[in-house]
Design an enzyme around this catalytic site. Structure first.
Site, PDB file in Angstrom:
ATOM      1  N   LYS A 194       0.927  -1.199  -0.018  1.00  0.00           N
ATOM      2  CA  LYS A 194      -0.062   0.010   0.032  1.00  0.00           C
ATOM      3  C   LYS A 194       0.777   1.248   0.013  1.00  0.00           C
ATOM      4  O   LYS A 194       2.000   1.318   0.627  1.00  0.00           O
ATOM      5  CB  LYS A 194      -1.038   0.152   1.248  1.00  0.00           C
ATOM      6  CG  LYS A 194      -1.812   1.297   1.344  1.00  0.00           C
ATOM      7  CD  LYS A 194      -2.344   1.455   2.629  1.00  0.00           C
ATOM      8  CE  LYS A 194      -3.195   2.752   2.984  1.00  0.00           C
ATOM      9  NZ  LYS A 194      -4.002   2.647   4.111  1.00  0.00           N
ATOM     10  N   GLU A 223      -8.096  12.750  12.124  1.00  0.00           N
ATOM     11  CA  GLU A 223      -7.050  11.637  12.668  1.00  0.00           C
ATOM     12  C   GLU A 223      -6.264  11.815  13.891  1.00  0.00           C
ATOM     13  O   GLU A 223      -5.544  12.973  13.636  1.00  0.00           O
ATOM     14  CB  GLU A 223      -6.220  11.106  11.417  1.00  0.00           C
ATOM     15  CG  GLU A 223      -5.479   9.894  11.866  1.00  0.00           C
ATOM     16  CD  GLU A 223      -5.054   9.294  10.687  1.00  0.00           C
ATOM     17  OE1 GLU A 223      -4.054   8.202  10.676  1.00  0.00           O
ATOM     18  OE2 GLU A 223      -5.277   9.507   9.375  1.00  0.00           O
ATOM     19  N   GLY A 265      -9.865   4.162   4.625  1.00  0.00           N
ATOM     20  CA  GLY A 265     -10.901   3.813   3.825  1.00  0.00           C
ATOM     21  C   GLY A 265     -12.040   4.697   3.959  1.00  0.00           C
ATOM     22  O   GLY A 265     -12.509   5.311   5.038  1.00  0.00           O
ATOM     23  N   GLU A 281      -7.277  -1.898   2.884  1.00  0.00           N
ATOM     24  CA  GLU A 281      -6.626  -0.516   3.389  1.00  0.00           C
ATOM     25  C   GLU A 281      -6.453  -0.236   4.808  1.00  0.00           C
ATOM     26  O   GLU A 281      -5.623   0.072   5.276  1.00  0.00           O
ATOM     27  CB  GLU A 281      -7.228   0.509   2.364  1.00  0.00           C
ATOM     28  CG  GLU A 281      -6.430   1.885   2.435  1.00  0.00           C
ATOM     29  CD  GLU A 281      -7.066   3.109   1.979  1.00  0.00           C
ATOM     30  OE1 GLU A 281      -6.774   4.230   2.033  1.00  0.00           O
ATOM     31  OE2 GLU A 281      -8.041   2.809   0.975  1.00  0.00           O
ATOM     32  N   ALA A 293      -1.693   4.869   7.254  1.00  0.00           N
ATOM     33  CA  ALA A 293      -2.959   5.694   6.675  1.00  0.00           C
ATOM     34  C   ALA A 293      -2.437   6.820   6.148  1.00  0.00           C
ATOM     35  O   ALA A 293      -3.001   7.481   5.095  1.00  0.00           O
ATOM     36  CB  ALA A 293      -3.689   6.185   7.721  1.00  0.00           C
ATOM     37  N   ARG A 330      -6.780  17.439   5.835  1.00  0.00           N
ATOM     38  CA  ARG A 330      -7.712  18.633   5.337  1.00  0.00           C
ATOM     39  C   ARG A 330      -6.903  19.848   5.680  1.00  0.00           C
ATOM     40  O   ARG A 330      -7.538  20.442   6.359  1.00  0.00           O
ATOM     41  CB  ARG A 330      -8.879  18.132   6.322  1.00  0.00           C
ATOM     42  CG  ARG A 330      -9.447  16.749   6.401  1.00  0.00           C
ATOM     43  CD  ARG A 330      -9.874  16.189   4.954  1.00  0.00           C
ATOM     44  NE  ARG A 330     -10.494  15.002   5.271  1.00  0.00           N
ATOM     45  CZ  ARG A 330     -10.064  13.859   5.341  1.00  0.00           C
ATOM     46  NH1 ARG A 330      -8.647  13.689   5.104  1.00  0.00           N
ATOM     47  NH2 ARG A 330     -10.666  12.625   5.729  1.00  0.00           N
ATOM     48  N   GLY A 347      -5.049  13.421  -0.065  1.00  0.00           N
ATOM     49  CA  GLY A 347      -4.372  12.277  -0.364  1.00  0.00           C
ATOM     50  C   GLY A 347      -5.330  10.966  -0.121  1.00  0.00           C
ATOM     51  O   GLY A 347      -6.325  11.115   0.368  1.00  0.00           O
ATOM     52  N   GLU A 381     -11.889  10.536  -4.717  1.00  0.00           N
ATOM     53  CA  GLU A 381     -11.608  10.639  -3.069  1.00  0.00           C
ATOM     54  C   GLU A 381     -10.976  11.727  -2.627  1.00  0.00           C
ATOM     55  O   GLU A 381     -11.161  12.413  -1.704  1.00  0.00           O
ATOM     56  CB  GLU A 381     -10.790   9.247  -2.531  1.00  0.00           C
ATOM     57  CG  GLU A 381     -10.612   9.504  -0.982  1.00  0.00           C
ATOM     58  CD  GLU A 381     -10.139   7.978  -0.522  1.00  0.00           C
ATOM     59  OE1 GLU A 381      -9.275   7.853   0.384  1.00  0.00           O
ATOM     60  OE2 GLU A 381     -10.254   6.764  -1.111  1.00  0.00           O
ATOM     61  N   LYS A 421     -12.020  15.222  -0.140  1.00  0.00           N
ATOM     62  CA  LYS A 421     -11.166  15.741   1.067  1.00  0.00           C
ATOM     63  C   LYS A 421     -10.928  16.927   0.980  1.00  0.00           C
ATOM     64  O   LYS A 421     -10.980  17.773   1.819  1.00  0.00           O
ATOM     65  CB  LYS A 421     -10.035  14.747   1.166  1.00  0.00           C
ATOM     66  CG  LYS A 421     -10.269  13.304   1.561  1.00  0.00           C
ATOM     67  CD  LYS A 421      -9.256  12.443   1.714  1.00  0.00           C
ATOM     68  CE  LYS A 421      -9.464  11.022   2.095  1.00  0.00           C
ATOM     69  NZ  LYS A 421      -8.423  10.071   2.103  1.00  0.00           N
TER      70      LYS A 421
END
Length: 617
Positions: free
Chosen positions: A370, A417, A434, A461, A529, A573, A587, A602, A606
């Protein structure tokens, strides 16, 4: 003061290897038995480990007791001597632990030659001991003579901190907004927790560089904590450091030599933003800190004693600073009415889609499992920072809304996060990976949520992140079992798979190797992540192909108090803004079955977290 007999010093043991019990030790040192008990309880003496059932002590221990008797004979109270001994033992044990950690890092433990390792220890321990003892003796002489002479220079450079609880609530964002651009400014807001922090100015900064910046910052925090003289109430907050770290160390504008195309123009070169003033790490002890929490608003003021060593003048300056803040509260935060979200097309990015395809091909070749790839969106004008922050906290109460300002440049955002929170020995972190959009109706929202929970791609992921965090934490202490199934974190524009993870870690509370929130952040960063899995291979791909310096994007930012507790979030963000323009970051995690168009979409979701709060005008 307890009376101790004033008699001649104990004669040296005349037999090598002489063993003494407590009574014999007291007799030879010519001290009462209770003094022996006090010194042993303080940890200055310990029984020999010679296989015998009872406590036995060596002849060298007679000298320790004789030294204690000499101090008592000079008028030192035995109770005060015991208290000093307890402080000494604690600090020495911490120092020894730090020294052992240092030796372990520099001695090749993987060497098959055990005799060589033993020889290294035997060679280095006496050298390190000589350095420490020499420094202690020189410092003791200098400080003692300065104190005897009432030399004020001994206080020069000391840092004083005072705290006060206000009789009214103050909005930290208003404090941040009222500070001038000539001072460092920070704000950290957690609306869902009822907590906010604003920090203005700089008394001292911690700015290590390189791959060891987390452990170096942690050690510097412990040293700074030992230097600061706090005048704070027990119920008030501890002084805090605010700031963050770079995504990677010793950055050379990774990948900028490739000159990838701009996100808005497929033909023009784009080198990314300038992170001047932020560095590999920058943690600041502020001049003024305002902390708003459930029990009210607290103000902490810090200053450094001048070169004249006049502590009274420094204390008076603190009182004036606190008094001025109480007398003139900052004006309330205002947001112009009728603002409209900026309308920007952020879907087009051929370079990013090509990069995702290249990453999928690398995954198919087995290069890694990943990788998280980011892109930027730029504006030719700066943002209204306070207005953007106010809207972010209102629209995203579950996020940490933050800003770090250096001169006219500000790094701001609202991250969902949490990298790590540490309170005492209890550590909390989250796996967040995800992503799916939010629905326009409750029914559509539930369908999208169910699809996210059932998505094999997103579950894969997310699992990389959970496994990576759990593995990293195993070296810190007991990790609680993580939930078998992820839950959902629902934000304004997107929803994520979410798994809370907790652990109990060992804390010493003092010393440069204490497990504080900064050291814990270094253990966890970068998670899968924001980097990928395995870490090394994915970071190498990012550095070669992403095309811009991430700076503090996707890196740990937040606060740490001087006791080592605190909160570090992952800077997502977010945007870097200044007079010349703004640069936003977003990202997406790429795995084997990722589709370039979907990953681009995606990132667009964001990016809208910020675009939705930027005024069109």
């Amino acid at each position: 003061m307890v009376d101790v007999p004033d008699s001649a010093a104990a004669a040296e043991a005349d037999q090598a290897g002489l063993l003494l019990d407590r009574a014999e030790l007291a007799e030879r040192a010519d001290v009462p038995a209770f003094v022996v008990d006090l010194v042993i309880d303080a940890g200055l003496l310990a029984p020999l480990d010679n296989g015998s059932e009872g406590e036995l002590f060596g002849s060298d221990d007679v000298d320790v007791l004789a030294a204690a008797r000499t101090l008592v004979g000079e008028g030192v109270a035995i109770e005060e001597l015991a208290a000093l001994a307890m402080r000494h033992v604690t600090n020495v044990e911490n120092l020894i632990d730090d020294a052992i950690d240092l030796l372990k890092r520099h001695i090749k433990r993987d060497s098959p030659d055990r005799a060589a390792l033993v020889a290294s220890v035997n060679r280095l321990v006496p050298v390190a001991t000589k350095l420490v003892v020499g420094h202690f003796e020189r410092t003791l002489w200098a400080r003692a003579m300065a104190r005897v002479a009432d030399d004020p220079a001994i206080a020069a450079g000391a840092i004083l901190v005072r705290t006060r609880r206000l009789d009214r609530r103050v909005d930290p964002l208003a404090v941040y907004g009222s500070a001038g651009a000539d001072r460092l400014r920070t704000v950290w807001l957690r609306p869902d927790q009822g907590v906010g922090l604003a920090a203005i100015g700089e008394v001292e900064a911690i700015e290590p560089t390189g791959n060891d910046r987390f452990s170096a910052a942690s050690a510097a925090r412990a040293v700074l904590a030992a230097r600061i003289r706090r005048d704070v109430t027990s119920e008030g907050p501890a002084p805090v450091l605010v700031g963050g770290f770079s995504f990677t160390a010793n950055r050379q504008a990774a990948g900028n030599d490739t000159q990838p195309p701009s996100n808005n123009d497929s033909t023009s070169p784009h080198r990314g933003p300038s992170w001047r003033g932020f560095g590999d790490c920058r943690l600041v002890l502020p001049e003024l800190t305002v902390i708003d929490r459930e029990d009210g608003t607290w103000v902490l003021a810090a200053t450094r004693v001048g070169p004249d060593g006049d502590e009274a003048a420094a204390e008076a300056a603190l009182e004036r600073q606190l008094g001025a803040f109480e007398a003139e509260p900052p004006p309330a935060t205002t947001d112009p009415a009728g603002w409209a979200a900026v309308s920007v097309e952020c879907e087009r990015d051929d370079y990013y889609q090509a990069l995702v395809s290249e990453a999928v091909a690398a995954i198919d070749r087995g290069a890694f499992h990943k990788v998280v790839l980011a892109r930027t969106l730029t504006f030719d004008r700066g943002l209204d920072v306070v207005a953007v922050l106010d809207r972010l906290r209102q629209r995203n109460p579950a996020c940490a809304t933050f800003a770090f300002s250096v001169g006219e440049t500000t790094f701001l955002g609202a991250t969902p996060e949490e990298l790590v929170t540490l309170d005492g020995s209890r550590l909390h972190t989250t796996a967040l990976a995800g992503t799916a959009p939010r629905g326009d109706t409750p029914e559509a929202d539930e369908r999208l949520a169910a699809g996210l929970l059932a998505s094999a791609k997103n579950r894969s992921e997310h699992r990389f992140v959970v496994d990576g965090i759990t593995e990293a934490l195993t070296g810190l202490g007991l990790v609680d079992p993580a939930p078998a199934e992820p839950g959902l974190m629902r934000l304004n524009r997107v929803q994520h798979l979410h798994t809370p993870i907790t652990a109990e870690v060992q804390r010493r509370r003092t010393g440069a190797s204490d497990m504080d929130v900064l050291r814990a952040a270094g253990v966890l960063h970068p998670t899968a992540a924001v980097g990928g899995a395995p870490t090394g291979a994915s970071l190498e791909f990012i550095a070669r192909h992403e095309g811009f310096d991430r700076g503090w994007y996707a890196a740990p930012v937040g606060w740490c108090d001087l006791d080592g507790n605190g909160e570090m979030g992952v800077a997502l963000r977010c945007a870097l803004t200044g007079p010349e323009g703004a640069c936003m970051f977003a990202g997406a995690g790429v795995v084997a079955d990722s589709l370039p168009a979907e990953e681009l979409t995606e990132t667009a979701y964001k990016l809208r977290a910020l675009l939705d709060v930027i005024d069109e005008r």
